[in-house]
Design a protein around this motif. Structure first.
Motif, PDB file in Angstrom:
ATOM      1  N   ASP A  71      14.038  -4.763  62.907  1.00  0.00           N
ATOM      2  CA  ASP A  71      12.990  -4.576  61.905  1.00  0.00           C
ATOM      3  C   ASP A  71      13.272  -3.410  60.967  1.00  0.00           C
ATOM      4  OD1 ASP A  71      11.635  -6.706  63.042  1.00  0.00           O
ATOM      5  OD2 ASP A  71      10.551  -5.415  64.447  1.00  0.00           O
ATOM      6  N   PHE A  72      14.419  -2.739  61.148  1.00  0.00           N
ATOM      7  CA  PHE A  72      14.821  -1.623  60.289  1.00  0.00           C
ATOM      8  C   PHE A  72      15.984  -2.034  59.395  1.00  0.00           C
ATOM      9  CE2 PHE A  72      12.821   0.517  63.875  1.00  0.00           C
ATOM     10  CZ  PHE A  72      12.041   1.466  63.249  1.00  0.00           C
ATOM     11  N   CYS A  73      15.912  -1.598  58.147  1.00  0.00           N
ATOM     12  CA  CYS A  73      17.003  -1.826  57.200  1.00  0.00           C
ATOM     13  C   CYS A  73      17.425  -0.495  56.601  1.00  0.00           C
ATOM     14  CB  CYS A  73      16.563  -2.777  56.086  1.00  0.00           C
ATOM     15  SG  CYS A  73      17.882  -3.144  54.898  1.00  0.00           S
ATOM     16  N   PRO A  74      18.712  -0.150  56.621  1.00  0.00           N
ATOM     17  CA  PRO A  74      19.168   1.092  55.983  1.00  0.00           C
ATOM     18  C   PRO A  74      18.874   1.075  54.488  1.00  0.00           C
ATOM     19  CG  PRO A  74      20.899   0.121  57.339  1.00  0.00           C
ATOM     20  CD  PRO A  74      19.824  -0.910  57.218  1.00  0.00           C
ATOM     21  N   GLN A  75      18.546   2.237  53.962  1.00  0.00           N
ATOM     22  CA  GLN A  75      18.307   2.402  52.533  1.00  0.00           C
ATOM     23  C   GLN A  75      18.954   3.708  52.067  1.00  0.00           C
ATOM     24  OE1 GLN A  75      16.216   0.070  50.415  1.00  0.00           O
ATOM     25  NE2 GLN A  75      17.039  -1.047  52.167  1.00  0.00           N
ATOM     26  N   VAL A  76      19.263   3.790  50.797  1.00  0.00           N
ATOM     27  CA  VAL A  76      19.872   5.005  50.251  1.00  0.00           C
ATOM     28  C   VAL A  76      18.848   6.129  50.187  1.00  0.00           C
ATOM     29  CG1 VAL A  76      20.975   6.027  48.227  1.00  0.00           C
ATOM     30  CG2 VAL A  76      21.572   3.706  48.935  1.00  0.00           C
ATOM     31  N   ASN A  77      17.638   5.813  49.738  1.00  0.00           N
ATOM     32  CA  ASN A  77      16.565   6.801  49.639  1.00  0.00           C
ATOM     33  C   ASN A  77      15.229   6.071  49.585  1.00  0.00           C
ATOM     34  OD1 ASN A  77      16.078   6.110  46.771  1.00  0.00           O
ATOM     35  ND2 ASN A  77      17.996   7.176  46.416  1.00  0.00           N
ATOM     36  N   LEU A  78      14.144   6.831  49.605  1.00  0.00           N
ATOM     37  CA  LEU A  78      12.809   6.227  49.653  1.00  0.00           C
ATOM     38  C   LEU A  78      12.440   5.532  48.357  1.00  0.00           C
ATOM     39  CD1 LEU A  78      12.716   8.355  52.037  1.00  0.00           C
ATOM     40  CD2 LEU A  78      10.256   8.319  51.716  1.00  0.00           C
ATOM     41  N   SER A  79      12.847   6.081  47.217  1.00  0.00           N
ATOM     42  CA  SER A  79      12.509   5.475  45.935  1.00  0.00           C
ATOM     43  C   SER A  79      13.098   4.074  45.834  1.00  0.00           C
ATOM     44  CB  SER A  79      13.017   6.346  44.785  1.00  0.00           C
ATOM     45  OG  SER A  79      12.415   7.617  44.811  1.00  0.00           O
ATOM     46  N   SER A  80      14.354   3.943  46.243  1.00  0.00           N
ATOM     47  CA  SER A  80      15.006   2.637  46.225  1.00  0.00           C
ATOM     48  C   SER A  80      14.298   1.667  47.162  1.00  0.00           C
ATOM     49  CB  SER A  80      16.473   2.795  46.623  1.00  0.00           C
ATOM     50  OG  SER A  80      17.113   1.544  46.709  1.00  0.00           O
ATOM     51  N   ALA A  81      13.945   2.147  48.350  1.00  0.00           N
ATOM     52  CA  ALA A  81      13.244   1.287  49.312  1.00  0.00           C
ATOM     53  C   ALA A  81      11.920   0.801  48.745  1.00  0.00           C
ATOM     54  CB  ALA A  81      13.019   2.057  50.608  1.00  0.00           C
ATOM     55  N   CYS A 210      16.953  15.914  60.752  1.00  0.00           N
ATOM     56  CA  CYS A 210      18.194  16.708  60.671  1.00  0.00           C
ATOM     57  C   CYS A 210      19.435  15.839  60.520  1.00  0.00           C
ATOM     58  CB  CYS A 210      18.329  17.592  61.915  1.00  0.00           C
ATOM     59  SG  CYS A 210      16.940  18.720  62.161  1.00  0.00           S
ATOM     60  N   GLY A 211      19.292  14.703  59.837  1.00  0.00           N
ATOM     61  CA  GLY A 211      20.405  13.770  59.705  1.00  0.00           C
ATOM     62  C   GLY A 211      21.090  13.783  58.359  1.00  0.00           C
ATOM     63  N   GLY A 212      20.676  14.656  57.453  1.00  0.00           N
ATOM     64  CA  GLY A 212      21.306  14.734  56.145  1.00  0.00           C
ATOM     65  C   GLY A 212      20.807  13.679  55.172  1.00  0.00           C
ATOM     66  N   PRO A 213      21.169  13.820  53.887  1.00  0.00           N
ATOM     67  CA  PRO A 213      20.725  12.864  52.863  1.00  0.00           C
ATOM     68  C   PRO A 213      21.537  11.581  52.906  1.00  0.00           C
ATOM     69  CG  PRO A 213      22.130  14.537  51.884  1.00  0.00           C
ATOM     70  CD  PRO A 213      21.967  14.926  53.324  1.00  0.00           C
ATOM     71  N   GLY A 214      20.981  10.530  52.289  1.00  0.00           N
ATOM     72  CA  GLY A 214      21.700   9.269  52.157  1.00  0.00           C
ATOM     73  C   GLY A 214      21.448   8.271  53.258  1.00  0.00           C
ATOM     74  N   ALA A 215      20.619   8.638  54.255  1.00  0.00           N
ATOM     75  CA  ALA A 215      20.348   7.733  55.382  1.00  0.00           C
ATOM     76  C   ALA A 215      18.849   7.532  55.516  1.00  0.00           C
ATOM     77  CB  ALA A 215      20.950   8.280  56.677  1.00  0.00           C
ATOM     78  N   ALA A 216      18.275   6.897  54.508  1.00  0.00           N
ATOM     79  CA  ALA A 216      16.858   6.534  54.572  1.00  0.00           C
ATOM     80  C   ALA A 216      16.731   5.185  55.276  1.00  0.00           C
ATOM     81  CB  ALA A 216      16.266   6.474  53.167  1.00  0.00           C
ATOM     82  N   PHE A 217      15.485   4.742  55.471  1.00  0.00           N
ATOM     83  CA  PHE A 217      15.282   3.479  56.183  1.00  0.00           C
ATOM     84  C   PHE A 217      13.998   2.810  55.717  1.00  0.00           C
ATOM     85  CE2 PHE A 217      13.614   6.954  58.771  1.00  0.00           C
ATOM     86  CZ  PHE A 217      12.319   6.557  59.039  1.00  0.00           C
ATOM     87  N   LEU A 218      13.983   1.499  55.907  1.00  0.00           N
ATOM     88  CA  LEU A 218      12.822   0.672  55.609  1.00  0.00           C
ATOM     89  C   LEU A 218      12.518  -0.151  56.859  1.00  0.00           C
ATOM     90  CD1 LEU A 218      10.789  -1.038  53.926  1.00  0.00           C
ATOM     91  CD2 LEU A 218      12.759  -2.304  53.037  1.00  0.00           C
ATOM     92  N   TRP A 219      11.285  -0.037  57.346  1.00  0.00           N
ATOM     93  CA  TRP A 219      10.813  -0.888  58.436  1.00  0.00           C
ATOM     94  C   TRP A 219       9.909  -1.955  57.842  1.00  0.00           C
ATOM     95  CZ3 TRP A 219       5.854  -2.054  60.193  1.00  0.00           C
ATOM     96  CH2 TRP A 219       5.763  -2.708  61.428  1.00  0.00           C
ATOM     97  N   VAL A 220      10.134  -3.202  58.238  1.00  0.00           N
ATOM     98  CA  VAL A 220       9.338  -4.315  57.741  1.00  0.00           C
ATOM     99  C   VAL A 220       8.641  -4.966  58.928  1.00  0.00           C
ATOM    100  CG1 VAL A 220       9.345  -6.460  56.421  1.00  0.00           C
ATOM    101  CG2 VAL A 220      11.066  -4.693  55.943  1.00  0.00           C
ATOM    102  N   ASN A 221       7.339  -5.119  58.812  1.00  0.00           N
ATOM    103  CA  ASN A 221       6.580  -5.796  59.860  1.00  0.00           C
ATOM    104  C   ASN A 221       7.174  -7.187  60.089  1.00  0.00           C
ATOM    105  OD1 ASN A 221       4.474  -7.312  61.262  1.00  0.00           O
ATOM    106  ND2 ASN A 221       3.096  -5.639  60.738  1.00  0.00           N
TER     107      ASN A 221
END
Length: 372
Positions: A71-81, A210-221
């Protein structure tokens, strides 16, 4: 347990986890092992090993949030998600949907919303300075006209925590889509996604995780994913990315339909390692340590504290406003190598598991010296 020894701290009292969390000492080794070694020392295609990193990222998030990895998809950042979400929803009630958010939200979120549908939406704001910890505030603005509500679990500039579970219940009452931003809470305030039952959740690894930039995420129900048709797609949005038939595209049957083209790997190697570290400790334990230190700051400066002090209302950040004495306090903190930052509401302080009571005493002493 002394968690301080696990992080790179450079002899500073570091209170900026609301901005960028400190790296684990093992982060560089993990980056080399999981990203560079498959690339440098193998004559085979490294993608099979690299994609295992993404699986580790999803698995760590699932452990942290009590959810399923798919249910998780990697994203570059929150704005993109957020842009991907807005353009993937075919079921908005009107051609110009109404979206509710707070003026105290991070501005990038509003920028993304305003431009994600070529301005074909109505952005409605809960006024700046509202008490976002109070469900009555949300009830005043969340009406039948709202098609989607954007909810920050924690607000970086006010130190407030929203009653996210109660807001989700309200959105379900009005048949309204919910998007939760947990960037300022992930890793410090417990969040059970199965219990929350939001429609979408977005977050990042750069702050408390504490994981650094570039590793955002999107969870979809999982109840919503099959109804989503993302427009920003690529070969990794495909059900079978390695089919290589230019005339056939089929959405992935999981949240990965939101992924896109060729993915980054390195940020997710670092982030997966760090997220797993915090998942093993448990966010409840992190929050207990965080709030014990916050209480010490609250008790030392009760009249200067402008953020909530009750545990159910407070984020992981304390905000102090010393008014005309603010420059004196900041100068003293800098002199003592205490790392903080400032926004309009005041000085932001965010103790994490790599700060301890000695650090908090050092902070309090420095502020008291400045105020003498």
């Amino acid at each position: 347990m002394d968690y301080k020894q696990d992080f790179v701290l450079n002899n500073h009292c570091y209170l900026l986890s609301h901005s960028v969390g400190r790296p684990l000492k093992t982060a560089e080794h993990i980056a080399h092992q999981q990203f560079f070694q498959p690339w440098q020392y193998s004559n085979a295609d490294p993608w099979a090993q690299w994609l295992c990193v993404i699986t580790q990222f999803q698995t760590a998030l699932a452990q942290l949030f009590n959810a399923h990895p798919d249910d998780f998809c990697p994203q570059v950042n929150l704005s993109s998600a957020l842009c991907k979400i807005i353009t993937a929803i075919p079921s908005f009630n009107t051609p110009t949907p109404t979206i509710l958010m707070a003026e105290d939200d991070f501005p990038s979120m509003a920028f993304a919303l305003e431009h994600s549908r070529n301005h074909q939406l109505n952005l409605r704001f809960i006024p700046k300075g509202s008490n976002l910890t109070d469900i009555a505030c949300w009830q005043r603005y969340l009406t039948h006209e709202v098609d989607l509500v954007f909810i920050s679990h924690a607000y970086s500039n006010t130190g407030q925590c929203s009653p996210v579970q109660d807001i989700i219940a309200l959105t379900q009452q009005f048949n309204c889509i919910s998007v939760v931003d947990c960037a300022q809470s992930a890793g410090v305030i417990p969040l059970d996604l199965k219990a929350l039952n939001a429609d979408f959740v977005i977050g990042s690894s750069v702050k408390w995780l504490c994981g650094g930039p570039g590793a955002a995420f999107l969870w979809v129900n999982p109840l919503r994913v099959s109804h989503c048709t993302p427009q920003d797609v690529g070969w990794f949005s495909h059900r079978n990315p390695f089919e290589f038939d230019i005339h056939h595209f089929e959405y992935h049957n999981t949240a990965l339909r939101f992924w896109g083209g060729t993915p980054s790997i390195l940020p997710y190697a670092v982030a997966a390692h760090s997220i797993a570290y915090f998942a093993d400790i448990g966010v409840k334990q992190v929050r207990q340590l965080n709030f014990t230190q916050l209480e010490k700051i609250h008790a030392a400066f009760p009249s200067w504290c402008v953020s909530p002090q009750q545990p159910e209302l407070a984020s992981g950040t304390c905000i102090l406003n010393f008014q005309h004495r603010q420059p004196d306090v900041l100068a003293q903190l800098q002199h003592h190598n205490i790392s903080v930052d400032v926004r309009a509401s005041g000085i932001r302080l965010s103790p994490h598991i790599y700060t301890d009571m000695n650090d908090i005493e050092r902070l309090i002493t420095a502020i008291e010296e400045a105020l003498q």
